[in-house]
Design a protein around this motif. Structure first.
Motif, PDB file in Angstrom:
ATOM      1  N   ALA B  72     -28.887 -72.076 -67.802  1.00 13.55           N
ATOM      2  CA  ALA B  72     -30.235 -71.623 -68.132  1.00 13.55           C
ATOM      3  C   ALA B  72     -30.216 -70.758 -69.386  1.00 13.55           C
ATOM      4  CB  ALA B  72     -30.814 -70.856 -66.946  1.00 13.55           C
ATOM      5  N   GLY B  73     -29.162 -69.981 -69.556  1.00 17.73           N
ATOM      6  CA  GLY B  73     -29.040 -69.160 -70.764  1.00 17.73           C
ATOM      7  C   GLY B  73     -29.011 -70.021 -72.016  1.00 17.73           C
ATOM      8  N   SER B  74     -28.317 -71.156 -71.937  1.00 17.20           N
ATOM      9  CA  SER B  74     -28.235 -72.022 -73.115  1.00 17.20           C
ATOM     10  C   SER B  74     -29.589 -72.651 -73.419  1.00 17.20           C
ATOM     11  CB  SER B  74     -27.191 -73.113 -72.891  1.00 17.20           C
ATOM     12  OG  SER B  74     -27.723 -74.123 -72.060  1.00 17.20           O
ATOM     13  N   LEU B  75     -30.375 -72.921 -72.369  1.00 15.73           N
ATOM     14  CA  LEU B  75     -31.719 -73.466 -72.604  1.00 15.73           C
ATOM     15  C   LEU B  75     -32.578 -72.430 -73.325  1.00 15.73           C
ATOM     16  CD1 LEU B  75     -32.402 -75.302 -69.226  1.00 15.73           C
ATOM     17  CD2 LEU B  75     -31.920 -76.322 -71.451  1.00 15.73           C
ATOM     18  N   LEU B  76     -32.454 -71.183 -72.896  1.00 15.87           N
ATOM     19  CA  LEU B  76     -33.255 -70.120 -73.523  1.00 15.87           C
ATOM     20  C   LEU B  76     -32.847 -69.896 -74.976  1.00 15.87           C
ATOM     21  CD1 LEU B  76     -33.696 -67.274 -70.912  1.00 15.87           C
ATOM     22  CD2 LEU B  76     -35.380 -68.868 -71.781  1.00 15.87           C
ATOM     23  N   MET B  77     -31.541 -69.971 -75.221  1.00 15.19           N
ATOM     24  CA  MET B  77     -31.041 -69.716 -76.573  1.00 15.19           C
ATOM     25  C   MET B  77     -31.179 -70.934 -77.469  1.00 15.19           C
ATOM     26  SD  MET B  77     -29.240 -66.735 -76.609  1.00 15.19           S
ATOM     27  CE  MET B  77     -27.846 -65.952 -75.888  1.00 15.19           C
ATOM     28  N   GLY B  78     -31.433 -72.085 -76.859  1.00 12.19           N
ATOM     29  CA  GLY B  78     -31.502 -73.311 -77.645  1.00 12.19           C
ATOM     30  C   GLY B  78     -30.130 -73.833 -78.004  1.00 12.19           C
ATOM     31  N   SER B  79     -29.146 -73.481 -77.208  1.00  9.42           N
ATOM     32  CA  SER B  79     -27.796 -73.938 -77.536  1.00  9.42           C
ATOM     33  C   SER B  79     -27.301 -74.976 -76.534  1.00  9.42           C
ATOM     34  CB  SER B  79     -26.835 -72.764 -77.589  1.00  9.42           C
ATOM     35  OG  SER B  79     -26.744 -72.164 -76.318  1.00  9.42           O
ATOM     36  N   PHE B  80     -28.212 -75.527 -75.718  1.00  7.37           N
ATOM     37  CA  PHE B  80     -27.815 -76.507 -74.708  1.00  7.37           C
ATOM     38  C   PHE B  80     -27.170 -77.726 -75.370  1.00  7.37           C
ATOM     39  CE2 PHE B  80     -29.168 -79.969 -71.671  1.00  7.37           C
ATOM     40  CZ  PHE B  80     -28.231 -79.649 -70.720  1.00  7.37           C
ATOM     41  N   LEU B  81     -26.010 -78.123 -74.877  1.00  3.95           N
ATOM     42  CA  LEU B  81     -25.231 -79.268 -75.378  1.00  3.95           C
ATOM     43  C   LEU B  81     -24.666 -79.086 -76.784  1.00  3.95           C
ATOM     44  CD1 LEU B  81     -27.085 -82.429 -73.977  1.00  3.95           C
ATOM     45  CD2 LEU B  81     -25.225 -81.124 -72.989  1.00  3.95           C
ATOM     46  N   THR B  82     -24.731 -77.897 -77.332  1.00  8.63           N
ATOM     47  CA  THR B  82     -24.039 -77.629 -78.595  1.00  8.63           C
ATOM     48  C   THR B  82     -22.582 -77.273 -78.268  1.00  8.63           C
ATOM     49  OG1 THR B  82     -24.544 -75.292 -78.524  1.00  8.63           O
ATOM     50  CG2 THR B  82     -26.123 -76.681 -79.677  1.00  8.63           C
ATOM     51  N   PRO B  83     -21.712 -77.288 -79.278  1.00  9.29           N
ATOM     52  CA  PRO B  83     -20.326 -76.894 -78.995  1.00  9.29           C
ATOM     53  C   PRO B  83     -20.232 -75.540 -78.294  1.00  9.29           C
ATOM     54  CG  PRO B  83     -20.467 -77.803 -81.183  1.00  9.29           C
ATOM     55  CD  PRO B  83     -21.873 -77.744 -80.659  1.00  9.29           C
TER      56      PRO B  83
END
Lengths: 124, 181
Positions: B72-83
């Motif tokens: 969920a943190g990656s979704l908020l940061m916009g880093s989902f599926l990034t390296p």
């Protein structure tokens, strides 16, 4: 303010173990490794390979004249060289495996080598 | 028009996991605002929550909180599926795997500080392995290990101390919910 009271005896041991591990890792990974021998090249060919254990001065002929390589105290340097700018002489003592001094004009180089040869250049 | 609602059956434990994960995410966000001297060196404040959950509610819940926080943190940061996301996942997986082992250490001698240090080392090991096998397959990476390991020990200790501080405080304000299911 954080107090150290919650640290139990096992925690101290883990902390100490961590410090020891890091010290060991740092020493292992950040040292170039002990050098065993010096590889002397002239005009691209290996002129001689000498152990660092014996102090000596080696004269190596090149297109410009004689370069003198000194080995002393498990270190090596180019003591004298006929090259105009003397870069390799100014480089001073080489101590660790992988270090190299090159006198381009006279086509002489000395490289220290340990048991495992390390990279001297990388690209990817 | 028929109002159709999809209703998931959730338990008190689920709600608690969600609350804890949200708290951990808050700490991640906070931390993202702190400039870091070196990319990849972060205090990992969110792990304080993981440690508290581990001590109070056990490993299974800590694993949920940790992975949910990463996702969920990656979704908020916009880093989902990034390296960066995969690095976080790999670090988190390694770290909860180690916590699965270290939780069995006798609690009389080993507290949150131990778990935190082990977790921090596992985290950095997981990340470096992924970097090595996926991003930069190069032995030169080894030169960075001492820096990351030092940061892991330092931040691991501090996070463990903070977690221990909260766990020892007589009234932390958390109501311990009765967990079923």
């Amino acid at each position: 303010m954080l107090s150290l009271a919650p640290i139990k005896i096992g925690d101290w041991m883990v902390l100490l173990l961590g410090v020891l591990c890091i010290t060991w890792i740092t020493i292992t990974l950040w040292q170039g490794g002990a050098a065993d021998k010096a590889i002397i090249r002239s005009s691209g060919k290996i002129f001689s390979e000498v152990p660092l254990s014996r102090n000596q001065i080696i004269s190596v002929p090149g297109p410009l004249g004689i370069s003198q390589i000194a080995i002393h105290n498990r270190q090596a340097r180019i003591a004298a060289d006929p090259s105009p700018r003397q870069y390799c002489v100014h480089q001073g003592w080489l101590k660790q495996a992988g270090e190299i001094a090159i006198c381009l004009p006279n086509q002489v180089s000395v490289e220290l080598s340990g048991r495992g040869k390390r990279y001297d250049s990388l690209n990817y | 028009m028929t109002a159709s609602t999809i209703k998931f059956v959730t338990t008190a434990a689920d709600h608690h996991i969600a609350r804890m994960a949200a708290l951990a995410m808050g700490l991640s966000m906070l931390e993202a605002a702190i400039p870091s001297p070196l990319p990849g060196v972060k205090p990992g404040l969110a792990n304080i929550v993981t440690l508290i959950v581990l001590t109070r509610y056990g490993w299974r819940m800590a694993a949920w909180v940790s992975l949910l926080r990463v996702l969920a943190g990656s979704l908020l940061m916009g880093s989902f599926l990034t390296p960066g996301f995969f690095l976080s996942v790999s670090g988190a997986l390694c770290s909860i795997a180690i916590l699965g082992i270290s939780q069995y250490l006798p609690a009389r001698w080993f507290g949150p500080v131990t778990h935190s240090i082990f977790g921090a080392f596992a985290h950095i090991a997981g990340q470096l392995l992924l970097v090595y096998f996926w991003l930069i397959p190069h032995a030169g990476l080894a030169y960075l290990i001492p820096i990351f390991a030092t940061a892991a020990l330092l931040f691991g200790t501090v996070n463990g101390l903070i977690a221990a501080h909260y766990l020892n405080a007589p009234n932390t304000g958390f109501e311990t919910p009765k967990l079923t299911g």
